[in-house]
Structures are given as C-alpha cells and as structure tokens.
Design an enzyme around this catalytic site. Structure first.
Site, mmCIF file in Angstrom:
data_model
loop_
_atom_site.group_PDB
_atom_site.id
_atom_site.type_symbol
_atom_site.label_atom_id
_atom_site.label_comp_id
_atom_site.label_asym_id
_atom_site.label_seq_id
_atom_site.Cartn_x
_atom_site.Cartn_y
_atom_site.Cartn_z
ATOM 1 N N PRO A 49 0.831 -1.218 0.000
ATOM 2 C CA PRO A 49 0.000 0.000 0.000
ATOM 3 C C PRO A 49 0.864 1.266 0.000
ATOM 4 O O PRO A 49 0.367 2.358 -0.233
ATOM 5 C CB PRO A 49 -0.821 -0.129 1.287
ATOM 6 C CG PRO A 49 -0.087 -1.101 2.142
ATOM 7 C CD PRO A 49 0.674 -1.996 1.229
ATOM 8 N N ASP B 229 -10.451 -0.598 -25.024
ATOM 9 C CA ASP B 229 -10.766 -0.610 -23.598
ATOM 10 C C ASP B 229 -10.836 0.796 -23.014
ATOM 11 O O ASP B 229 -10.166 1.706 -23.483
ATOM 12 C CB ASP B 229 -9.679 -1.373 -22.828
ATOM 13 C CG ASP B 229 -9.899 -2.869 -22.833
ATOM 14 O OD1 ASP B 229 -11.032 -3.280 -23.083
ATOM 15 O OD2 ASP B 229 -8.924 -3.605 -22.569
ATOM 16 N N GLU C 78 1.804 -7.827 9.067
ATOM 17 C CA GLU C 78 2.015 -6.367 9.119
ATOM 18 C C GLU C 78 2.938 -5.881 8.005
ATOM 19 O O GLU C 78 3.210 -4.695 7.879
ATOM 20 C CB GLU C 78 2.605 -5.967 10.471
ATOM 21 C CG GLU C 78 1.600 -5.864 11.601
ATOM 22 C CD GLU C 78 0.460 -4.894 11.324
ATOM 23 O OE1 GLU C 78 0.718 -3.772 10.846
ATOM 24 O OE2 GLU C 78 -0.686 -5.266 11.601
ATOM 25 N N ARG D 223 -3.476 -9.371 -20.363
ATOM 26 C CA ARG D 223 -4.415 -9.150 -21.479
ATOM 27 C C ARG D 223 -3.884 -8.159 -22.512
ATOM 28 O O ARG D 223 -4.419 -8.056 -23.608
ATOM 29 C CB ARG D 223 -5.823 -8.789 -20.972
ATOM 30 C CG ARG D 223 -5.982 -7.446 -20.332
ATOM 31 C CD ARG D 223 -7.263 -7.378 -19.535
ATOM 32 N NE ARG D 223 -8.485 -7.636 -20.317
ATOM 33 C CZ ARG D 223 -9.020 -6.818 -21.202
ATOM 34 N NH1 ARG D 223 -8.419 -5.668 -21.449
ATOM 35 N NH2 ARG D 223 -10.136 -7.108 -21.825
HETATM 36 N N1 SAH Z 1 1.050 -2.669 7.902
HETATM 37 C C1 SAH Z 1 1.186 -2.426 6.496
HETATM 38 C C2 SAH Z 1 0.089 -3.110 5.711
HETATM 39 C C3 SAH Z 1 0.212 -4.591 5.686
HETATM 40 S S1 SAH Z 1 -1.034 -5.346 4.759
HETATM 41 C C4 SAH Z 1 1.171 -0.933 6.202
HETATM 42 O O1 SAH Z 1 0.622 -0.189 6.991
HETATM 43 O O2 SAH Z 1 1.695 -0.494 5.154
HETATM 44 C C5 SAH Z 1 -0.248 -6.864 4.343
HETATM 45 C C6 SAH Z 1 0.269 -6.985 2.934
HETATM 46 O O3 SAH Z 1 -0.810 -6.861 2.024
HETATM 47 C C7 SAH Z 1 1.274 -5.942 2.493
HETATM 48 O O4 SAH Z 1 2.577 -6.307 2.855
HETATM 49 C C8 SAH Z 1 1.089 -5.929 0.982
HETATM 50 O O5 SAH Z 1 1.847 -6.937 0.356
HETATM 51 C C9 SAH Z 1 -0.388 -6.270 0.816
HETATM 52 N N2 SAH Z 1 -1.249 -5.102 0.545
HETATM 53 C C10 SAH Z 1 -2.181 -4.580 1.363
HETATM 54 N N3 SAH Z 1 -2.806 -3.529 0.802
HETATM 55 C C11 SAH Z 1 -2.285 -3.376 -0.440
HETATM 56 C C12 SAH Z 1 -2.509 -2.465 -1.506
HETATM 57 N N4 SAH Z 1 -3.404 -1.484 -1.405
HETATM 58 N N5 SAH Z 1 -1.779 -2.620 -2.628
HETATM 59 C C13 SAH Z 1 -0.842 -3.597 -2.732
HETATM 60 N N6 SAH Z 1 -0.580 -4.485 -1.744
HETATM 61 C C14 SAH Z 1 -1.285 -4.391 -0.597
#
Ligand code: SAH
Length: 245
Positions: free
Chosen positions: A88, A168, A115, A153
C-alpha cells in the site's frame, strides 16, 4: 512472459489464474505462471517465516532470510528479472503502468502478509513497489493477481481480438461507451436506434459522445488531463448545453 509470484499462499495465485482468458493464455504458452512459498526456504525447524517487529508494535513481520532466498530462486528463471513488491506504500498501479510492464519478459512479484515484510528484503531485492489503491488488504496476492491479469491481457495473442485492448476504457484516456447485445428489445429496454443503423460514422460519433458523458460524470479528472480535439470539444459543448435544457 513469465510471472513468478512469491507468496505464503501459492495455490491462491495458481488457482485464480487457471480460468478464462488467463487460463487460455497459459495453455497457449503466451504466459507462464509459477508461485514459490518462502516457507519452503525457511531454515526454522517449524518452517516459521515471521516474527515480532523490533521497536514494538502490533502483529508480525515476514523475515528477510526465507523471503530473499525464495526471490533469488525465482530470479534464476531469467537473465533479466524485474521485481515488484505489492505494497500500500507503493505507487498506484494504472493502465499505463500495465502497458509498461507488458514489455518486461520476466516479472517476480512479491506478496506481503501480516504487518508487512522486513525492510532488508526491499533494500536488497525490490526494483519497485506497487499499490492497487488507497486501502489496506490482508495480503499481496489479490493485488498481484490484479497486476498479472491486466498485464497479461495486453500481451499479444492473449485476447482473441487484438482490437479489444485498443478499445478498452483508459486506452485513449476516456471511459468506454455503453455496450449492448441481443436481443434488440426486451422488458429491460431497447437498444439505442443508432447502433442498429449500420451507419459507421454515426455510430462512432454516438459512442464518442457517450464516452465523454460517462467520463464527465464519473471521472472529470480524466477530461482535465486530456487535450481534447475539435470534435470532442464540440461534443462536450453539446453535452453541457443539453444538461442545462
Ligand atoms: N502494515 C502495512 C500493511 C500490511 S497489509 C502498512 O501499513 O503499510 C499486508 C500486505 O498486504 C502488504 O505487505 C502488501 O503486500 C499487501 N497489501 C495490502 N494492501 C495493499 C494495496 N493497497 N496494494 C498492494 N498491496 C497491498
């Protein structure tokens, strides 16, 4: 194109890709998908891959050692791997990025869980971090599938009709116009007459106008970023004057 996904739930990746367009692409050998589990590379007697964060705080962190060993193993599958961490905290993924990645020959995609992952994995193995949106998911597998699907795709020969990609939503900066198929008329309504007219120019113009209406309503930001041509500007004025009346 080859995808190697590093995930604590490798079956999630392999199973999800076995269907429809992506399943056929694997059969046709347009893409290869494999998934490696860091647990298989753990040196811990119980196959443990996570531990508590230094400095305190909630939850568990995936350890560097088994993850890096799995990534290195996946990288061996080509001379030129490009490694992405799903996170994220990454840059937001979009269609232009999908196009860029479709030119890469080998993508190694790393999925976090819990986490997150130990920073040393990022420092030593990751080329870029990608996010699929401003929300938190419980793992990187669904984001990885999003990227793999949208990249696949675009690859030549994956879709039956190559025009589908060109047509698209986003491909020309506008949202796609409404679409209809048989029957012509049902209790849910009628197909707009123009689409049955056989007049290609009239149909093109109608579709462009509908694309502009939809984009203006749902994604006005796309219109702001776009250099409109004379025809589009004319249609947009028409749309605005119709809204007023
Ligand atoms: N504690 C972290 C979030 C961990 S979520 C923080 O605050 O940044 C667990 C895992 O889910 C992450 O390591 C990532 O690989 C995935 N993940 C969660 N949300 C995501 C998103 N919006 N985009 C891409 N990967 C995501």
């Amino acid at each position: 194109m080859r995808f190697d996904v590093i995930s604590l739930f490798p079956d999630l990746i392999k199973n999800a890709f076995a269907y429809g367009v992506t399943g056929r692409a694997i059969k046709k050998k347009k893409i290869t998908v494999d998934a490696l589990n860091p647990r298989d590379f753990s040196t811990d007697i119980n196959g443990r891959v996570d531990d508590r964060p230094y400095g305190g705080g909630p939850g568990m962190i995936i350890q560097a050692e088994p993850m890096i060993t799995a990534i290195k193993e996946a990288k061996k599958n080509s001379e030129n791997p490009h490694t992405i961490l799903m996170s994220p905290q990454g840059k937001i993924f979009c269609q232009d990025k999908a196009k860029e990645l479709s030119k890469v020959e080998h993508l190694v995609i790393v999925c976090g869980r819990y986490e997150g992952i130990d920073q040393r994995i990022i420092d030593s193995e990751i080329d870029e971090e990608c996010s699929v949106g401003e929300y938190i998911l419980s793992g990187g597998e669904i984001p990885a599938l999003v990227i793999m699907d949208s990249v696949s795709r675009i690859i030549e020969g994956v879709l039956g009709d190559p025009d589908s990609v060109l047509n698209d939503t986003f491909s020309d900066g506008l949202l796609k116009h409404p679409q209809y198929t048989r029957p012509e008329s049902s209790k849910y309504g009628k197909v707009p007459k123009v689409l049955l007219s056989g007049d290609h120019e009239l149909i093109r113009k109608w579709q462009l106008k509908q694309s502009l209406i939809k984009t203006k309503e749902n994604r006005p930001d796309l219109l702001k970023d776009r250099a409109l041509n004379v025809e589009e500007e004319g249609l947009l004025e028409e749309i605005m004057s119709e809204e007023k009346s």
